[in-house]
Design a protein around this motif. Structure first.
Motif, short mmCIF file in Angstrom:
data_model
loop_
_atom_site.label_atom_id
_atom_site.label_comp_id
_atom_site.label_asym_id
_atom_site.label_seq_id
_atom_site.Cartn_x
_atom_site.Cartn_y
_atom_site.Cartn_z
N THR A 67 38.90 29.65 17.77
CA THR A 67 38.02 29.81 16.62
C THR A 67 36.65 30.39 16.99
O THR A 67 36.05 31.13 16.20
N LYS A 68 36.15 30.05 18.18
CA LYS A 68 34.81 30.48 18.56
C LYS A 68 34.79 31.59 19.61
O LYS A 68 33.81 32.33 19.71
N MET A 69 35.83 31.71 20.40
CA MET A 69 35.85 32.66 21.51
C MET A 69 36.83 33.81 21.29
O MET A 69 36.87 34.75 22.07
N GLY A 70 37.67 33.71 20.24
CA GLY A 70 38.63 34.76 19.99
C GLY A 70 39.82 34.76 20.92
O GLY A 70 40.59 35.73 20.97
N PHE A 71 40.02 33.66 21.68
CA PHE A 71 41.14 33.56 22.60
C PHE A 71 42.44 33.45 21.81
O PHE A 71 42.45 32.88 20.71
N PRO A 72 43.58 33.95 22.34
CA PRO A 72 44.82 33.92 21.55
C PRO A 72 45.40 32.54 21.30
O PRO A 72 46.25 32.39 20.42
N ASP A 73 44.99 31.53 22.08
CA ASP A 73 45.53 30.18 21.89
C ASP A 73 44.39 29.18 21.96
O ASP A 73 43.23 29.55 22.18
N ASP A 74 44.71 27.91 21.79
CA ASP A 74 43.67 26.88 21.73
C ASP A 74 43.27 26.34 23.10
O ASP A 74 42.24 25.69 23.22
N ILE A 75 44.10 26.58 24.11
CA ILE A 75 43.75 26.19 25.48
C ILE A 75 44.19 27.33 26.40
O ILE A 75 44.96 28.20 26.03
N SER A 76 43.66 27.29 27.62
CA SER A 76 44.10 28.20 28.68
C SER A 76 44.86 27.40 29.73
O SER A 76 44.44 26.30 30.09
N VAL A 77 45.99 27.95 30.19
CA VAL A 77 46.76 27.33 31.27
C VAL A 77 47.08 28.42 32.29
O VAL A 77 47.74 29.41 31.97
N CYS A 78 46.58 28.25 33.51
CA CYS A 78 46.82 29.21 34.58
C CYS A 78 47.66 28.56 35.67
O CYS A 78 47.46 27.38 36.00
N ILE A 79 48.57 29.33 36.24
CA ILE A 79 49.45 28.85 37.30
C ILE A 79 49.18 29.64 38.58
O ILE A 79 49.23 30.88 38.57
N ASN A 80 48.89 28.94 39.66
CA ASN A 80 48.79 29.51 41.01
C ASN A 80 47.84 30.70 41.08
O ASN A 80 46.63 30.52 41.04
N THR A 81 48.36 31.94 41.16
CA THR A 81 47.52 33.12 41.36
C THR A 81 46.89 33.62 40.07
O THR A 81 46.11 34.57 40.11
N GLN A 82 47.24 33.03 38.93
CA GLN A 82 46.48 33.28 37.71
C GLN A 82 45.13 32.58 37.87
O GLN A 82 45.09 31.40 38.22
N VAL A 83 44.06 33.30 37.60
CA VAL A 83 42.72 32.79 37.91
C VAL A 83 42.06 32.14 36.70
O VAL A 83 41.57 31.02 36.75
N MET A 84 42.02 32.86 35.58
CA MET A 84 41.35 32.37 34.38
C MET A 84 42.06 32.94 33.15
O MET A 84 42.77 33.94 33.22
N ASN A 85 41.83 32.27 32.01
CA ASN A 85 42.25 32.77 30.70
C ASN A 85 43.76 32.99 30.59
O ASN A 85 44.22 33.95 29.96
#
Length: 263
Positions: A67-85
């Motif tokens: 709602t405030k950041m325009g992110f596609p979902d309500d939380i971010s979940v990163c696995i291993n080599t995924q760093v952010m977002n």
């Protein structure tokens, strides 16, 4: 180092806003604890987003990434080599030994915001990954004592950098902590000033920080996936992210909770 630096005080939040943030942080911490308890091998990252929405409704708080950041979902979940977002989806399953990085923001709908990042290892504990998690979390804890009135943002950033160097990890310069107030993200970022003529800030009592550590096992090479959001390390290095909400005071006040590092 800049040849000339202008120092400005950070703008403290009104006491009523900080009271709201403190109450929100308690509910926020309960939600994150539930999410971390749910992390297990075989779970889809979208399942964690479902749990976050259910818990937010139960606790009476809003989730602010979408709602405030325009992110596609309500939380971010990163696995291993995924760093952010990392955008949650039904096809990404958590595997045994994975480092899982969860981030989300919350709001009470009345001008209070909270944000937090936390990382944990799912299933089998792998020593090298455990060491990275422990070192990143310990560096965050060490920096909490520096969130006092009069401390410059550059000094806080330098403390984080020294801790990273001592522990042997690469501290992100792309992603950093920031202030929290009437908006979920406020300048200045907690990084060292650059340029010949720079601006620094001295912390003021009543300022609320999102104090953040993003630790890479080695110097990364960052890129974005086709979704336009998920940041990955093209060198396939591991990373761990931790943050706390802290109110600047002579005795800094930790607003969010510490959590376990392993499922």
């Amino acid at each position: 180092m800049p040849l000339f630096t202008v120092i400005h005080p950070t703008v403290p939040n009104p006491p009523a806003v900080n009271d709201r943030i403190t109450l929100l942080a308690r509910a926020h911490s309960k939600l994150l604890a539930v999410l971390l308890d749910a992390v297990r091998p075989g779970m889809a990252t979208a399942g964690l987003a479902d749990i976050a929405r259910e818990q937010a409704a139960t606790l009476g708080i809003g989730l602010s990434f979408r709602t405030k950041m325009g992110f596609p979902d309500d939380i971010s979940v990163c696995i291993n080599t995924q760093v952010m977002n990392g955008v949650p989806n039904r096809n990404t399953l958590i595997k045994d030994g994975d480092i899982v990085k969860i981030a989300f923001g919350s709001t009470d709908g009345g001008g209070a915001f909270c944000v937090q990042n936390w990382s944990m290892q799912a299933g089998t504990i792998l020593p090298a990954r455990r060491a990275l998690l422990n070192d990143a979390r310990d560096s965050l804890d060490d920096a909490l004592a520096y969130c006092r009135p009069g401390i410059k943002v550059s000094e806080l950033a330098a403390r984080l950098a020294r801790s990273a160097a001592e522990k042997g990890f690469w501290l992100s310069t792309e992603f950093a902590g920031h202030m929290i107030g009437p908006e979920p993200v406020m300048p200045p970022s907690i990084v060292k000033p650059k340029g010949l003529f720079a601006t620094d800030h001295a912390l003021t009592e009543g300022t609320v920080l999102s104090l953040f550590v993003l630790a890479h096992a080695a110097r990364p090479r960052l890129d974005r996936r086709d979704d336009g959001w998920t940041v990955v390390d093209r060198k396939h290095g591991m990373s761990a992210a931790y943050s706390h909400m802290v109110r600047v005071a002579a005795l800094p006040q930790l607003l969010t909770s510490p959590y376990r590092l392993h499922a």
